[in-house]
Write an enzyme that holds these catalytic residues in place. Structure first.
Site, short mmCIF file in Angstrom:
data_model
loop_
_atom_site.label_atom_id
_atom_site.label_comp_id
_atom_site.label_asym_id
_atom_site.label_seq_id
_atom_site.Cartn_x
_atom_site.Cartn_y
_atom_site.Cartn_z
N GLN A 87 -12.43 -10.42 31.56
CA GLN A 87 -13.16 -11.60 32.05
C GLN A 87 -13.71 -11.39 33.46
O GLN A 87 -14.67 -12.05 33.85
CB GLN A 87 -12.27 -12.83 32.00
CG GLN A 87 -11.98 -13.32 30.60
CD GLN A 87 -11.02 -14.50 30.56
OE1 GLN A 87 -10.44 -14.89 31.56
NE2 GLN A 87 -10.83 -15.05 29.38
N GLU A 105 -6.12 -11.11 21.38
CA GLU A 105 -5.90 -12.51 21.02
C GLU A 105 -5.23 -12.64 19.65
O GLU A 105 -4.59 -13.65 19.37
CB GLU A 105 -7.23 -13.27 21.00
CG GLU A 105 -7.84 -13.51 22.36
CD GLU A 105 -7.13 -14.62 23.11
OE1 GLU A 105 -7.09 -15.75 22.59
OE2 GLU A 105 -6.62 -14.36 24.21
N HIS A 115 -1.53 -13.36 30.11
CA HIS A 115 -2.30 -14.45 29.50
C HIS A 115 -1.59 -15.78 29.76
O HIS A 115 -0.95 -15.96 30.79
CB HIS A 115 -2.48 -14.17 28.01
CG HIS A 115 -3.57 -13.18 27.73
ND1 HIS A 115 -4.20 -13.08 26.51
CD2 HIS A 115 -4.14 -12.22 28.51
CE1 HIS A 115 -5.10 -12.13 26.55
NE2 HIS A 115 -5.08 -11.58 27.75
#
Length: 432
Positions: A173, A315, A342
């Site tokens: 990100q 994920e 996370h």
């Protein structure tokens, strides 16, 4: 916590057969909102996700002066302001996309933008992005706790931009955040990753694809280097794809119960990392067919162990770990060390919770080795992590008495998960 305060995951009495519609992709929704904010005219987002993470992003952008209106069909109309407003505060919650993607945008605002969020947001890594933005000309005050939230971006209305080297091994990100805003920097931006293995590359590819669709010139011809030219971002209509990562527990239900589940509107071509489910579930014993109705997964009751590098699709780790715990042979899931950072330390949490149910999970720095053992009921903690909650639901399909703590955390990306799960087991389409 008493059992009455927990959600008891329903156990399947036979093969699950259902058709499921999954809400829009969080990753695509929040990227589309950012691009619409910086566009040269209005945009429309069709079928956006409305969950905690995307609503936090919308609220952050509204505070900066962006007009985000609701249309009759559930779409969002996004009207960018002539200048982004400063002297505001932004709540990032525990949304990685908000806490990272909004920082470069705030540097373009006219005035200071203060950021804070849930307690977990104070622990999640953002220091490398802060230093990168500073090197590009942004003014950021993180003196309360260097490299972490809370912090203030002192927006000046412009960012010089240019070349930046960044270690994004903790989160892809960081790269996406710089690329999304880069066209509005005076010199654009050239990002070079300088560190260990870069995780979640499919998410960066998604960012690049969406930038190009908005008319932005992106050069990604060299590995781990991306250059965004300065220029306009085109306002446009975007239809958000279903969130393929959120489809994982529903498709896993077909495999572990020997049933048949179709997820509607599965795209034929997509940059979403969740598309790898087709390969993974096939390796684990399912039959996967992509057709006009969507992706259909059929199980025969058997579940096989796998050896998977999930560095690009991390994920999916909690769901795949849950399925692996129900398999007929051991599994090794590796390339996942970065998911310790996370919503919670997912590697440690999965090992602890599966072992508490009688499993044998060996935790490594970058991997989980899962040796199937007969599981029993018990409480399954979620650590405010939506993926842990949905993983527990998958276990509950085969193991009676799985009591899930704080199942409501699934609202982060998947509103009314329990209602959707109940409809799945009933073989009906969710009507919420």
């Amino acid at each position: 916590m008493t059992t009455s305060e927990l959600w008891t995951a329903p156990t399947s009495t036979g093969p699950v057969t259902a058709r499921v519609t999954v809400p829009g992709s969080k990753s695509a929704t929040n990227r589309a909102l950012l691009l619409a904010t910086l566009a040269d005219g209005p945009s429309a987002l069709r079928r956006p996700l409305r969950s905690r993470d995307s609503l936090l992003m919308a609220a952050a952008l509204r505070s900066l002066g962006v007009g985000i209106g609701d249309l009759a069909d559930g779409s969002w109309q996004v009207d960018p302001p002539s200048a982004l407003r400063g002297d505001v505060s932004v709540d990032v919650g525990n949304a990685g996309t908000v806490m990272r993607f909004a920082l470069p945008i705030a540097a373009l605002a006219d005035g200071p933008v203060h950021f804070d969020g849930d307690p977990r947001s104070h622990e999640r890594p953002v220091g490398a992005l802060i230093e990168a933005l500073r090197s590009l000309g942004a003014d950021i005050d993180d003196s309360a706790r260097p490299g972490h939230f809370p912090l203030t971006v002192r927006g000046t209305g412009a960012v010089p931009g240019g070349l930046v080297e960044i270690d994004s091994s903790a989160s892809s990100q960081f790269v996406s955040a710089l690329l999304l805003a880069g066209a509005r920097f005076e010199r654009g931006v050239e990002v070079r990753h300088v560190g260990e293995r870069l995780p979640s590359l499919p998410h960066i590819r998604m960012t690049v694809d969406m930038l190009r669709q908005a008319g932005v010139a992106v050069d990604d011809t060299e590995p781990e280097r991306w250059a965004v030219a300065p220029g306009r971002i085109r306002g446009r209509e975007t239809t958000i794809e279903p969130d393929l990562s959120n489809a994982a527990p529903f498709l896993a239900a077909a495999l572990v119960t020997g049933g048949r589940v179709t997820v509607a509107d599965w795209p034929e071509h997509t940059a979403q990392p969740g598309d790898r489910l087709r390969e993974i579930l096939t390796l684990m014993g399912a039959r996967c067919e992509l057709g006009p109705d969507g992706l259909t997964v059929t199980g025969d009751g058997g579940v096989h162990g796998v050896d998977l590098d999930l560095s690009g699709e991390s994920e999916l780790t909690p769901t795949i770990a849950a399925v692996a715990a129900l398999a007929d042979e051991p599994s090794r899931l590796h390339g996942i060390g970065h998911i310790r950072l996370h919503e919670t330390d997912r590697v440690a949490a999965l090992a602890k919770e599966l072992n508490n149910l009688g499993g044998e999970v060996i935790e490594g720095e970058d991997e989980l080795v899962i040796k199937p053992r007969p599981l029993h009921g018990g409480e399954f903690a979620t650590y405010d992590d939506h993926r842990l909650a949905t993983a527990a639901a998958v276990i509950g399909l085969r193991v009676p008495g799985i009591h899930v703590e704080n199942v409501g955390t699934t609202g982060k990306t998947l509103p009314d998960f329990t209602g959707r799960w109940t409809a799945l087991l009933a073989g009906t389409e969710y009507q919420g």
